[in-house]
Design a protein around this motif. Structure first.
Motif, PDB file in Angstrom:
ATOM      1  N   THR A 164       0.847  -1.196   0.000  1.00  0.00           N
ATOM      2  CA  THR A 164       0.000   0.000   0.000  1.00  0.00           C
ATOM      3  C   THR A 164       0.880   1.243   0.000  1.00  0.00           C
ATOM      4  O   THR A 164       1.936   1.272   0.629  1.00  0.00           O
ATOM      5  CB  THR A 164      -0.923   0.005   1.232  1.00  0.00           C
ATOM      6  OG1 THR A 164      -1.849  -1.088   1.121  1.00  0.00           O
ATOM      7  CG2 THR A 164      -1.711   1.297   1.347  1.00  0.00           C
ATOM      8  N   ASP A 165       0.442   2.273  -0.701  1.00  0.00           N
ATOM      9  CA  ASP A 165       1.133   3.558  -0.740  1.00  0.00           C
ATOM     10  C   ASP A 165       0.812   4.303   0.547  1.00  0.00           C
ATOM     11  O   ASP A 165      -0.188   5.025   0.648  1.00  0.00           O
ATOM     12  CB  ASP A 165       0.679   4.352  -1.960  1.00  0.00           C
ATOM     13  CG  ASP A 165       1.431   5.666  -2.137  1.00  0.00           C
ATOM     14  OD1 ASP A 165       2.089   6.117  -1.166  1.00  0.00           O
ATOM     15  OD2 ASP A 165       1.354   6.250  -3.229  1.00  0.00           O
ATOM     16  N   ASN A 166       1.664   4.123   1.570  1.00  0.00           N
ATOM     17  CA  ASN A 166       1.401   4.718   2.874  1.00  0.00           C
ATOM     18  C   ASN A 166       1.406   6.239   2.837  1.00  0.00           C
ATOM     19  O   ASN A 166       0.648   6.880   3.570  1.00  0.00           O
ATOM     20  CB  ASN A 166       2.431   4.218   3.893  1.00  0.00           C
ATOM     21  CG  ASN A 166       2.204   2.773   4.277  1.00  0.00           C
ATOM     22  OD1 ASN A 166       1.219   2.448   4.926  1.00  0.00           O
ATOM     23  ND2 ASN A 166       3.117   1.905   3.879  1.00  0.00           N
ATOM     24  N   ALA A 167       2.240   6.830   2.000  1.00  0.00           N
ATOM     25  CA  ALA A 167       2.281   8.289   1.902  1.00  0.00           C
ATOM     26  C   ALA A 167       0.932   8.823   1.423  1.00  0.00           C
ATOM     27  O   ALA A 167       0.393   9.792   1.977  1.00  0.00           O
ATOM     28  CB  ALA A 167       3.400   8.731   0.966  1.00  0.00           C
ATOM     29  N   GLN A 168       0.386   8.189   0.397  1.00  0.00           N
ATOM     30  CA  GLN A 168      -0.914   8.622  -0.135  1.00  0.00           C
ATOM     31  C   GLN A 168      -2.027   8.374   0.874  1.00  0.00           C
ATOM     32  O   GLN A 168      -2.884   9.238   1.108  1.00  0.00           O
ATOM     33  CB  GLN A 168      -1.198   7.886  -1.444  1.00  0.00           C
ATOM     34  CG  GLN A 168      -2.584   8.149  -2.045  1.00  0.00           C
ATOM     35  CD  GLN A 168      -3.681   7.207  -1.535  1.00  0.00           C
ATOM     36  OE1 GLN A 168      -3.395   6.107  -1.052  1.00  0.00           O
ATOM     37  NE2 GLN A 168      -4.923   7.656  -1.597  1.00  0.00           N
ATOM     38  N   SER A 169      -2.042   7.190   1.478  1.00  0.00           N
ATOM     39  CA  SER A 169      -3.161   6.817   2.340  1.00  0.00           C
ATOM     40  C   SER A 169      -3.208   7.644   3.616  1.00  0.00           C
ATOM     41  O   SER A 169      -4.283   8.107   4.029  1.00  0.00           O
ATOM     42  CB  SER A 169      -3.096   5.319   2.677  1.00  0.00           C
ATOM     43  OG  SER A 169      -1.899   4.994   3.357  1.00  0.00           O
TER      44      SER A 169
END
Length: 343
Positions: A164-169
């Motif tokens: 998962t894209d943690n920065a985006q989420s």
């Protein structure tokens, strides 16, 4: 009508409108697919004059049709759910999944990898501990078998990573919380078990800076996989001492948030975003239980199905072609904001 030469099974699957795992399943055993599907494949073979690369298909005949799947802890519903989806993808493609839990122990993860080696799997799907993993053991598996990491990354080990894209989420959640009320504090473990926690902390700091807000981080004592207990004990201590700077708390994961909801209940605090509520609580992951907490938890949903399918498809591509990927592939999927009553 003339058609351009089809070079591999992936292109054949695309032009025939049949999934690549199903096409591979047919070539391994035509009787293993439904009669109607078999007829479609055979019609497409005739139409496109395609002959599979027998060498590539037989490249790994010295291995089994087993796929090793190793997760940190099957007692964690997040990993049991994503492992279930990976299992189904393997079965659908005609492989036999061998699922192993490391029970929260990096040493057990190493033992699981050693055990898999003796079984000569076609490939391995690993959700590693990250910094706590025995990197040499993971590299050894990667040297001898196609390896795809999912959920947590380890440098450049393995042929692919999916997560998962943690920065985006996290930015998505911070933006929502700031827009809908007071900016969030961030609650995490001081010694997190999963490396995603460190990425989420940094994402929180970056997002708060972009929104012109002052970050405020609170770290709980404790380590291991007893997240709910740590969230309740440490979260309760912080709530009772009124330590949080705002009435909004973003927890690093849903399991910590579930523990904090329990602590708030014990303290007689009303959780939610309506008038009369004392505190808002949000999490990350869309834990299978998060919709059933009281109140239901606002969170970020990870795309379980996309992560599971992409991880398997990256591995399947290597098995189909009989060779490693030419370049390590990294794929991250965006999270989705799920607004519920807790925030």
């Amino acid at each position: 009508m003339r058609y351009s030469k089809i070079r591999n099974m992936e292109e054949f699957a695309a032009v025939s409108g049949i999934s690549r795992p199903t096409v591979s399943k047919y070539f391994n055993d035509p009787g293993s697919v439904r009669a109607s599907t078999r007829a479609r494949i055979e019609a497409s073979l005739k139409k496109y004059d395609y002959q599979p690369n027998v060498f590539a298909m037989n490249q790994n005949r010295r291995t089994t049709k087993n796929i090793g799947i190793v997760v940190p802890n099957l007692a964690d519903p997040f990993f049991s759910e994503i492992a279930r989806r990976v299992e189904l993808a393997c079965i659908d493609a005609g492989y036999s999944p061998i699922l192993a839990s490391s029970h929260g122990s990096p040493e057990m993860e190493r033992e699981n990898l050693l055990s898999l080696r003796s079984l000569k799997p076609a490939g391995v799907l690993l959700a590693p501990f990250g910094r706590m993993s025995d990197e040499d053991a993971v590299k050894d598996i990667s040297d001898d078998f196609p390896l795809v990491l999912f959920d947590a990354n380890i440098g450049d080990v393995g042929q692919a990573f999916v997560g998962t894209d943690n920065a985006q989420s996290v930015d998505l959640m911070v933006e929502y919380l700031c827009r809908s009320g007071e900016p969030p504090c961030f609650f995490e473990m001081k010694s997190p078990s999963n490396p995603n926690a460190n990425k989420r902390r940094q994402a929180y700091l970056d997002s708060m800076q972009r929104h012109g807000r002052e970050p405020s981080i609170f770290q709980a004592d404790g380590e291991g996989w007893h997240f709910e207990e740590i969230g309740k004990t440490e979260g309760g201590r912080l709530l009772s001492s009124k330590a949080f700077d705002t009435n909004t708390v973003l927890c690093s994961n849903d399991r910590l948030a579930i523990g904090m909801l329990s602590a708030a209940y014990d303290l007689g605090l009303r959780v939610g975003h309506t008038a009369g509520c004392d505190i808002r609580v949000a999490g990350h992951d869309d834990h299978p239980f998060s919709r059933f907490t009281c109140p239901p938890l606002t969170t970020i949903a990870q795309d379980y199905e996309a992560i599971a399918n992409r991880a398997f498809n990256d591995l399947f591509e290597m098995l189909e072609q009989g060779e490693r990927l030419s370049k390590r592939a990294e794929t991250t999927f965006e999270g989705r904001l799920v607004m519920r009553d807790s925030a």
